[in-house]
Design a protein around this motif. Sequence first.
Motif, PDB file in Angstrom:
ATOM      1  N   GLN A 141     -24.345 -11.355  54.511  1.00 48.36           N
ATOM      2  CA  GLN A 141     -23.543 -11.674  55.679  1.00 48.36           C
ATOM      3  C   GLN A 141     -24.057 -11.010  56.945  1.00 48.36           C
ATOM      4  O   GLN A 141     -23.668 -11.393  58.027  1.00 48.36           O
ATOM      5  N   GLY A 142     -24.939 -10.051  56.854  1.00 52.70           N
ATOM      6  CA  GLY A 142     -25.422  -9.359  58.030  1.00 52.70           C
ATOM      7  C   GLY A 142     -26.538 -10.065  58.767  1.00 52.70           C
ATOM      8  O   GLY A 142     -26.973  -9.626  59.818  1.00 52.70           O
ATOM      9  N   ALA A 143     -27.038 -11.171  58.242  1.00 52.78           N
ATOM     10  CA  ALA A 143     -28.173 -11.850  58.867  1.00 52.78           C
ATOM     11  C   ALA A 143     -27.797 -12.506  60.192  1.00 52.78           C
ATOM     12  O   ALA A 143     -28.655 -12.749  61.022  1.00 52.78           O
ATOM     13  N   GLY A 144     -26.528 -12.791  60.415  1.00 56.24           N
ATOM     14  CA  GLY A 144     -26.113 -13.437  61.658  1.00 56.24           C
ATOM     15  C   GLY A 144     -26.377 -12.574  62.872  1.00 56.24           C
ATOM     16  O   GLY A 144     -26.837 -13.057  63.901  1.00 56.24           O
ATOM     17  N   ASN A 145     -26.107 -11.286  62.768  1.00 56.24           N
ATOM     18  CA  ASN A 145     -26.348 -10.384  63.898  1.00 56.24           C
ATOM     19  C   ASN A 145     -27.830 -10.246  64.186  1.00 56.24           C
ATOM     20  O   ASN A 145     -28.241 -10.195  65.348  1.00 56.24           O
ATOM     21  N   ARG A 148     -29.001 -13.479  65.871  1.00 52.85           N
ATOM     22  CA  ARG A 148     -28.493 -13.522  67.248  1.00 52.85           C
ATOM     23  C   ARG A 148     -29.323 -12.617  68.144  1.00 52.85           C
ATOM     24  O   ARG A 148     -29.677 -12.992  69.268  1.00 52.85           O
ATOM     25  N   THR A 149     -29.670 -11.438  67.662  1.00 52.95           N
ATOM     26  CA  THR A 149     -30.482 -10.506  68.443  1.00 52.95           C
ATOM     27  C   THR A 149     -31.872 -11.066  68.689  1.00 52.95           C
ATOM     28  O   THR A 149     -32.395 -10.982  69.809  1.00 52.95           O
ATOM     29  N   VAL A 150     -32.471 -11.663  67.670  1.00 49.24           N
ATOM     30  CA  VAL A 150     -33.810 -12.245  67.827  1.00 49.24           C
ATOM     31  C   VAL A 150     -33.789 -13.374  68.843  1.00 49.24           C
ATOM     32  O   VAL A 150     -34.694 -13.485  69.685  1.00 49.24           O
ATOM     33  N   ILE A 151     -32.763 -14.209  68.815  1.00 49.55           N
ATOM     34  CA  ILE A 151     -32.678 -15.324  69.764  1.00 49.55           C
ATOM     35  C   ILE A 151     -32.496 -14.814  71.190  1.00 49.55           C
ATOM     36  O   ILE A 151     -33.168 -15.286  72.117  1.00 49.55           O
ATOM     37  N   VAL A 152     -31.617 -13.841  71.382  1.00 49.43           N
ATOM     38  CA  VAL A 152     -31.375 -13.308  72.737  1.00 49.43           C
ATOM     39  C   VAL A 152     -32.634 -12.646  73.279  1.00 49.43           C
ATOM     40  O   VAL A 152     -33.021 -12.877  74.434  1.00 49.43           O
ATOM     41  N   VAL A 153     -33.310 -11.846  72.465  1.00 45.91           N
ATOM     42  CA  VAL A 153     -34.537 -11.188  72.912  1.00 45.91           C
ATOM     43  C   VAL A 153     -35.620 -12.220  73.202  1.00 45.91           C
ATOM     44  O   VAL A 153     -36.364 -12.092  74.182  1.00 45.91           O
ATOM     45  N   GLY A 154     -35.705 -13.259  72.400  1.00 45.24           N
ATOM     46  CA  GLY A 154     -36.696 -14.312  72.641  1.00 45.24           C
ATOM     47  C   GLY A 154     -36.455 -15.053  73.942  1.00 45.24           C
ATOM     48  O   GLY A 154     -37.390 -15.329  74.696  1.00 45.24           O
ATOM     49  N   VAL A 155     -35.194 -15.381  74.217  1.00 44.10           N
ATOM     50  CA  VAL A 155     -34.874 -16.094  75.458  1.00 44.10           C
ATOM     51  C   VAL A 155     -35.132 -15.203  76.672  1.00 44.10           C
ATOM     52  O   VAL A 155     -35.750 -15.638  77.652  1.00 44.10           O
ATOM     53  N   LEU A 156     -34.684 -13.959  76.605  1.00 47.41           N
ATOM     54  CA  LEU A 156     -34.920 -13.055  77.731  1.00 47.41           C
ATOM     55  C   LEU A 156     -36.417 -12.788  77.921  1.00 47.41           C
ATOM     56  O   LEU A 156     -36.894 -12.709  79.058  1.00 47.41           O
TER      57      LEU A 156
END
Length: 54
Positions: free
Chosen positions: A22-26, A29-37
Amino acid sequence: MEHTPDAAWLTQVVNAAASDQQGAGNLLRTVIVVGVLGSVFLGWFLLRGYKRDD
């Protein structure tokens, strides 16, 4: 040690494995935010070189 029926043991193992995943969602989410930024920052950095000061 008490005896645990096979069905109950299997249920406990499946529930433990599911709760570990269940911890893979966080992380995602972090990888996507860092990738976009990172993409926005890279675009800004590359495009600022094309600015002309005439």
